[in-house]
Each structure stands twice: as structure tokens, then as C-alpha cells.
Design a protein around this motif. Structure first.
Motif, PDB file in Angstrom:
ATOM      1  N   ASN A 184      39.894  27.931  29.996  1.00 36.05           N
ATOM      2  CA  ASN A 184      39.297  29.111  29.810  1.00 36.05           C
ATOM      3  C   ASN A 184      38.036  29.690  30.219  1.00 36.05           C
ATOM      4  O   ASN A 184      37.456  28.784  30.404  1.00 36.05           O
ATOM      5  CB  ASN A 184      38.981  29.191  28.092  1.00 36.05           C
ATOM      6  N   ALA A 185      37.921  30.862  30.685  1.00 44.58           N
ATOM      7  CA  ALA A 185      36.902  31.199  31.533  1.00 44.58           C
ATOM      8  C   ALA A 185      36.998  32.823  31.546  1.00 44.58           C
ATOM      9  O   ALA A 185      37.848  33.452  31.512  1.00 44.58           O
ATOM     10  CB  ALA A 185      36.832  30.830  32.949  1.00 44.58           C
ATOM     11  N   SER A 186      35.639  33.311  31.453  1.00 42.22           N
ATOM     12  CA  SER A 186      35.518  34.714  31.588  1.00 42.22           C
ATOM     13  C   SER A 186      34.108  35.174  32.191  1.00 42.22           C
ATOM     14  O   SER A 186      33.231  34.355  32.259  1.00 42.22           O
ATOM     15  CB  SER A 186      35.410  35.416  30.074  1.00 42.22           C
ATOM     16  N   PHE A 187      34.049  36.371  32.775  1.00 39.19           N
ATOM     17  CA  PHE A 187      32.920  36.807  33.480  1.00 39.19           C
ATOM     18  C   PHE A 187      32.889  38.256  33.978  1.00 39.19           C
ATOM     19  O   PHE A 187      33.892  38.909  34.052  1.00 39.19           O
ATOM     20  CB  PHE A 187      33.039  35.972  34.856  1.00 39.19           C
ATOM     21  N   ASN A 188      31.716  38.962  33.791  1.00 37.11           N
ATOM     22  CA  ASN A 188      31.580  40.277  34.150  1.00 37.11           C
ATOM     23  C   ASN A 188      30.566  40.324  35.341  1.00 37.11           C
ATOM     24  O   ASN A 188      29.628  39.588  35.582  1.00 37.11           O
ATOM     25  CB  ASN A 188      30.763  41.075  32.934  1.00 37.11           C
ATOM     26  N   SER A 189      30.968  41.236  36.241  1.00 43.79           N
ATOM     27  CA  SER A 189      29.901  41.495  37.370  1.00 43.79           C
ATOM     28  C   SER A 189      29.977  42.841  37.848  1.00 43.79           C
ATOM     29  O   SER A 189      30.864  43.578  37.677  1.00 43.79           O
ATOM     30  CB  SER A 189      30.099  40.599  38.694  1.00 43.79           C
ATOM     31  N   SER A 190      28.691  43.430  38.424  1.00 39.85           N
ATOM     32  CA  SER A 190      28.815  44.579  39.067  1.00 39.85           C
ATOM     33  C   SER A 190      27.714  44.828  40.059  1.00 39.85           C
ATOM     34  O   SER A 190      26.666  43.846  39.846  1.00 39.85           O
ATOM     35  CB  SER A 190      28.442  45.576  37.984  1.00 39.85           C
ATOM     36  N   GLY A 191      27.956  45.389  41.387  1.00 38.40           N
ATOM     37  CA  GLY A 191      26.618  45.716  42.076  1.00 38.40           C
ATOM     38  C   GLY A 191      26.469  44.496  42.964  1.00 38.40           C
ATOM     39  O   GLY A 191      25.577  44.559  43.916  1.00 38.40           O
ATOM     40  N   MET A 228      49.248  37.353  29.147  1.00 45.53           N
ATOM     41  CA  MET A 228      49.070  36.201  30.116  1.00 45.53           C
ATOM     42  C   MET A 228      49.886  35.136  29.683  1.00 45.53           C
ATOM     43  O   MET A 228      49.987  34.011  30.456  1.00 45.53           O
ATOM     44  CB  MET A 228      47.545  35.813  29.668  1.00 45.53           C
ATOM     45  N   GLY A 229      50.551  34.800  28.482  1.00 43.89           N
ATOM     46  CA  GLY A 229      51.548  34.052  27.960  1.00 43.89           C
ATOM     47  C   GLY A 229      50.621  32.653  27.677  1.00 43.89           C
ATOM     48  O   GLY A 229      49.342  32.794  27.213  1.00 43.89           O
ATOM     49  N   ASP A 230      51.057  31.603  27.442  1.00 45.99           N
ATOM     50  CA  ASP A 230      50.846  30.397  26.995  1.00 45.99           C
ATOM     51  C   ASP A 230      50.264  29.491  27.864  1.00 45.99           C
ATOM     52  O   ASP A 230      49.596  28.304  27.584  1.00 45.99           O
ATOM     53  CB  ASP A 230      51.625  29.653  25.896  1.00 45.99           C
ATOM     54  N   GLY A 231      50.640  29.642  29.348  1.00 42.26           N
ATOM     55  CA  GLY A 231      50.098  28.652  30.109  1.00 42.26           C
ATOM     56  C   GLY A 231      49.009  29.137  30.997  1.00 42.26           C
ATOM     57  O   GLY A 231      48.024  30.083  30.673  1.00 42.26           O
ATOM     58  N   SER A 232      48.612  28.447  31.893  1.00 41.22           N
ATOM     59  CA  SER A 232      47.425  28.681  32.876  1.00 41.22           C
ATOM     60  C   SER A 232      47.651  30.047  33.689  1.00 41.22           C
ATOM     61  O   SER A 232      48.734  29.883  34.386  1.00 41.22           O
ATOM     62  CB  SER A 232      47.299  27.541  33.700  1.00 41.22           C
ATOM     63  N   ALA A 233      46.712  30.926  33.431  1.00 50.79           N
ATOM     64  CA  ALA A 233      47.061  32.405  33.998  1.00 50.79           C
ATOM     65  C   ALA A 233      45.714  33.040  33.810  1.00 50.79           C
ATOM     66  O   ALA A 233      44.963  32.824  33.063  1.00 50.79           O
ATOM     67  CB  ALA A 233      48.345  32.979  33.474  1.00 50.79           C
ATOM     68  N   GLY A 234      45.493  33.974  34.724  1.00 46.65           N
ATOM     69  CA  GLY A 234      44.219  35.028  34.588  1.00 46.65           C
ATOM     70  C   GLY A 234      44.562  36.193  35.366  1.00 46.65           C
ATOM     71  O   GLY A 234      45.514  36.462  36.098  1.00 46.65           O
ATOM     72  N   ASP A 251      47.719  36.402  38.636  1.00 51.44           N
ATOM     73  CA  ASP A 251      48.434  35.440  39.174  1.00 51.44           C
ATOM     74  C   ASP A 251      49.984  35.344  38.512  1.00 51.44           C
ATOM     75  O   ASP A 251      50.882  34.592  38.835  1.00 51.44           O
ATOM     76  CB  ASP A 251      47.958  33.995  39.383  1.00 51.44           C
ATOM     77  N   VAL A 252      50.120  36.230  37.339  1.00 54.21           N
ATOM     78  CA  VAL A 252      51.398  36.372  36.740  1.00 54.21           C
ATOM     79  C   VAL A 252      51.725  37.999  36.938  1.00 54.21           C
ATOM     80  O   VAL A 252      50.916  38.706  36.720  1.00 54.21           O
ATOM     81  CB  VAL A 252      51.339  35.859  35.240  1.00 54.21           C
ATOM     82  N   PRO A 253      52.979  38.253  36.660  1.00 50.06           N
ATOM     83  CA  PRO A 253      53.122  39.797  36.575  1.00 50.06           C
ATOM     84  C   PRO A 253      52.632  40.508  35.406  1.00 50.06           C
ATOM     85  O   PRO A 253      52.670  39.834  34.468  1.00 50.06           O
ATOM     86  CB  PRO A 253      54.575  39.935  36.642  1.00 50.06           C
ATOM     87  N   LEU A 254      52.195  41.675  35.527  1.00 45.36           N
ATOM     88  CA  LEU A 254      51.597  42.500  34.673  1.00 45.36           C
ATOM     89  C   LEU A 254      52.567  43.734  34.322  1.00 45.36           C
ATOM     90  O   LEU A 254      53.003  44.310  35.292  1.00 45.36           O
ATOM     91  CB  LEU A 254      50.137  42.630  34.488  1.00 45.36           C
ATOM     92  N   ASP A 255      52.813  44.277  33.202  1.00 41.95           N
ATOM     93  CA  ASP A 255      53.509  45.445  32.770  1.00 41.95           C
ATOM     94  C   ASP A 255      52.300  46.687  32.991  1.00 41.95           C
ATOM     95  O   ASP A 255      51.673  46.981  31.992  1.00 41.95           O
ATOM     96  CB  ASP A 255      54.323  45.437  31.785  1.00 41.95           C
ATOM     97  N   ALA A 256      52.428  47.458  33.899  1.00 43.16           N
ATOM     98  CA  ALA A 256      51.408  48.696  34.197  1.00 43.16           C
ATOM     99  C   ALA A 256      51.498  49.613  33.105  1.00 43.16           C
ATOM    100  O   ALA A 256      50.746  50.175  32.379  1.00 43.16           O
ATOM    101  CB  ALA A 256      51.644  49.234  35.518  1.00 43.16           C
ATOM    102  N   ALA A 257      53.075  49.999  32.576  1.00 44.57           N
ATOM    103  CA  ALA A 257      53.263  50.963  31.665  1.00 44.57           C
ATOM    104  C   ALA A 257      52.734  50.425  30.280  1.00 44.57           C
ATOM    105  O   ALA A 257      52.193  51.391  29.571  1.00 44.57           O
ATOM    106  CB  ALA A 257      54.726  51.340  31.481  1.00 44.57           C
ATOM    107  N   LYS A 258      52.740  49.301  29.690  1.00 44.26           N
ATOM    108  CA  LYS A 258      52.315  48.602  28.572  1.00 44.26           C
ATOM    109  C   LYS A 258      50.829  48.681  28.619  1.00 44.26           C
ATOM    110  O   LYS A 258      50.255  49.397  27.532  1.00 44.26           O
ATOM    111  CB  LYS A 258      52.691  47.310  28.389  1.00 44.26           C
ATOM    112  N   ILE A 259      50.088  48.468  29.670  1.00 41.56           N
ATOM    113  CA  ILE A 259      48.555  48.610  29.706  1.00 41.56           C
ATOM    114  C   ILE A 259      48.177  50.042  29.825  1.00 41.56           C
ATOM    115  O   ILE A 259      47.234  50.454  29.085  1.00 41.56           O
ATOM    116  CB  ILE A 259      48.181  47.866  30.791  1.00 41.56           C
ATOM    117  N   ALA A 260      48.896  51.024  30.455  1.00 45.45           N
ATOM    118  CA  ALA A 260      48.516  52.232  30.585  1.00 45.45           C
ATOM    119  C   ALA A 260      48.594  53.105  29.159  1.00 45.45           C
ATOM    120  O   ALA A 260      47.920  54.020  28.817  1.00 45.45           O
ATOM    121  CB  ALA A 260      49.091  53.022  31.653  1.00 45.45           C
ATOM    122  N   GLY A 261      49.694  52.421  28.169  1.00 48.03           N
ATOM    123  CA  GLY A 261      49.839  53.310  27.212  1.00 48.03           C
ATOM    124  C   GLY A 261      48.879  52.654  25.983  1.00 48.03           C
ATOM    125  O   GLY A 261      48.952  52.930  24.874  1.00 48.03           O
ATOM    126  N   ALA A 262      48.289  51.396  26.372  1.00 47.43           N
ATOM    127  CA  ALA A 262      47.679  50.726  25.284  1.00 47.43           C
ATOM    128  C   ALA A 262      46.380  51.463  25.070  1.00 47.43           C
ATOM    129  O   ALA A 262      45.730  52.021  25.825  1.00 47.43           O
ATOM    130  CB  ALA A 262      47.398  49.322  25.362  1.00 47.43           C
TER     131      ALA A 262
END
Length: 282
Positions: A113-120, A84-90, A62-73
Motif C-alpha cells: 500500500n502506498a499513496s502520494f499527491n504532488s503538483s508543480g 484495482m482488484g485484490d492483487g498488487s496493482a496501482g 498497470d491493470v486495465p481500467l473501465d473509462a466509462a465506469k469512471i466517467a459516470g461515477a
């Protein structure tokens, strides 16, 4: 023989170019309990955490992400978290394998704060897309339960795949591999003077160079427990002053380890920064 006009060819090429350069699009939602993410953006990056780099990570946020920075990390998701910044984002990270199937999703949200993994679960399907792009949808229409908290999602994406930056290293890994072999030899011997010349980064650098001998001993033990005694370089990539090696080898407990190593050039030499190695069943 029928002739094709240059105008017609030009229109066809223009159409391909427009398709290849279409704006990235993401929509839908992800909900876990009371936390709901409304997707506004999508990016896609080639993921190289496994040797071969045959997976793609799609980030819907829900916020813009920099693809180049992520691809190079070295750690793609850590780079996403940092944006993600300091505000509400995910964001939701969707993993797609070489066969076009899903290899899991990860949901992360700040404030609350929330996190979750899923597959299948749900229905995942890719759609036709021009070369260099990936498009599809993953839907879990009927809410499922996870330890008393329900979740559901409808994730739609169409994005250009940002490749990992840089170029391949020689088959032997070149100068970065030489530095890494010197590093693992010094780890095996406990040769602190050599390790201190080869280490980089805050965590390893501070511990190896510490004046507290307990810190140094603990650092050396951690390194010996997870570092191959000898390593085979499977492949490598260099991007400016950063190099990533894919290696495998057995540690001092005869456990086969395989994964990535990050090195950084500093003052003309290569320094060990960190490794991401996993146990491999033989």
C-alpha cells in the motif's frame, strides 16, 4: 478549378477516423520509495467535480481500467480504486486543467500500500492530438525527497477522452432539483417524516431511518452543518435514473457552500443520495 477525387477525400476522412480512434496508450513509471508502478495502460475522462467540467483526468495504470465506469461515477477515483482488484496493482491520476497545465497527480497502490499527491514538480507538456483525445508527458527525472523517501516518475499518455454520460437538465434543474429543494427545506426544519421519504443510499438512509434516536440526531446535525438552507442550481446532468446537480447556497452558519449533489430516481420519485460541497470564500 481543380477537382478533388472522391478517393482522395475518402483517404483523408479515413485518416482522421483512424487518428480519432487510435488505441489508448500509456507507458513509463512512477516510483515512491520501494514501490514502483510500471505503466501499461492509459485512459482519460472528462472531470466534472467542478461546475463546468473543464478538467480532464488521465489514469495511468498497470491493470486495465473501465473509462466509462469512471466517467459516470460521482467520485471518479473511488471508481478507479474499485477496479484495482485484490492483487498488487496501482494507478497514477493526472489532472489537466482547461489551459493545458497540470493540476496535480495522485498515486495509489495496493499490496504494498502506498499513496502520494504532488503538483508543480518536474516537466509537464501536452502534445498535439486529434479532437477528443489528449496526449502528453510528465517527467520528474531527478528523484525528489518526501520525508526521507525519494520519488521520481516518467508518465506518457495518449488517450481518447471519455465524456460524462447523460444529458443536461433544464436550467432550473427539473424534477431532481425540486426533490433537492424539498430535501434541504426538510433538513432545515428537521422534518424527519419528509426526510425519510426523500433519502436514499445506505449511509444516510440507515441513519435517518434508525430506531436509535441518538443516530437520528447525529445524522440530522451532520446534514444541517453542511447543507444550504436555500440553494441555487447552477447546472445539472441526468443519466438514466441518476442526476447530478451543481448547487450553491449558504448553510445555517451563513457559510457559502458550493459543489455537487447526487440524486437517484426510485419508484418514480427522486431521492437524495449524497453531496460533495465545499466552503467558498466570498
Amino acid at each position: 478549378m481543380r477537382r478533388t477525387s472522391g478517393f482522395g477525400i475518402g483517404l483523408a476522412l479515413l485518416g482522421l477516423a483512424l487518428a480519432a480512434n487510435a488505441a489508448d496508450r500509456g507507458s513509463g513509471h512512477f516510483r515512491k520509495g520501494e514501490v514502483r508502478l510500471e505503466v501499461k495502460y492509459a485512459i482519460a475522462v472528462a472531470n466534472e467535480e467542478d461546475d463546468g467540467g473543464d478538467r480532464t483526468f488521465v489514469y495511468l495504470s498497470d491493470v486495465p481500467l473501465d473509462a466509462a465506469k469512471i466517467a459516470g461515477a460521482f467520485h471518479a477515483s473511488s471508481a478507479a480504486e474499485a477496479q484495482m482488484g485484490d492483487g498488487s496493482a496501482g494507478y497514477v491520476r493526472v489532472c489537466i486543467d482547461a489551459e493545458g497545465g497540470e493540476c496535480g497527480l495522485y498515486f495509489s497502490h495496493n499490496k504494498p500500500n502506498a499513496s502520494f499527491n504532488s503538483s508543480g514538480y518536474g516537466e509537464f507538456k501536452l502534445q498535439a492530438a486529434p479532437a477528443g483525445r489528449i496526449a502528453g508527458r510528465w517527467v520528474l527525472a531527478e528523484p525528489d525527497d518526501f520525508f526521507g523517501e525519494t520519488y521520481d516518475f516518467d508518465l506518457v499518455f495518449d488517450a481518447a477522452i471519455t465524456p460524462s454520460p447523460g444529458k443536461p437538465l433544464p436550467a432550473d434543474g427539473g424534477e431532481p432539483a425540486k426533490a433537492y429543494r424539498s430535501w434541504i427545506a426538510a433538513v432545515a426544519k428537521g422534518d424527519l417524516p419528509v426526510l425519510r421519504t426523500l433519502v436514499g443510499g445506505d449511509y444516510n438512509g440507515w441513519r435517518i431511518k434508525s430506531d436509535d434516536q441518538d443516530d437520528v440526531k447525529a445524522a440530522l446535525k451532520d446534514l444541517r452543518d453542511g447543507t444550504p438552507v436555500e440553494a441555487k442550481v447552477l447546472s445539472g446532468r441526468i443519466d438514466g435514473d441518476n442526476a447530478v446537480l451543481w448547487v450553491e447556497g449558504k448553510d445555517r452558519d451563513d457559510i457559502l457552500r458550493r459543489g455537487r449533489v447526487l440524486l437517484q430516481r426510485d419508484g418514480g420519485g427522486w431521492r437524495y443520495m449524497e453531496a460533495d460541497l465545499s466552503n467558498v470564500e466570498e
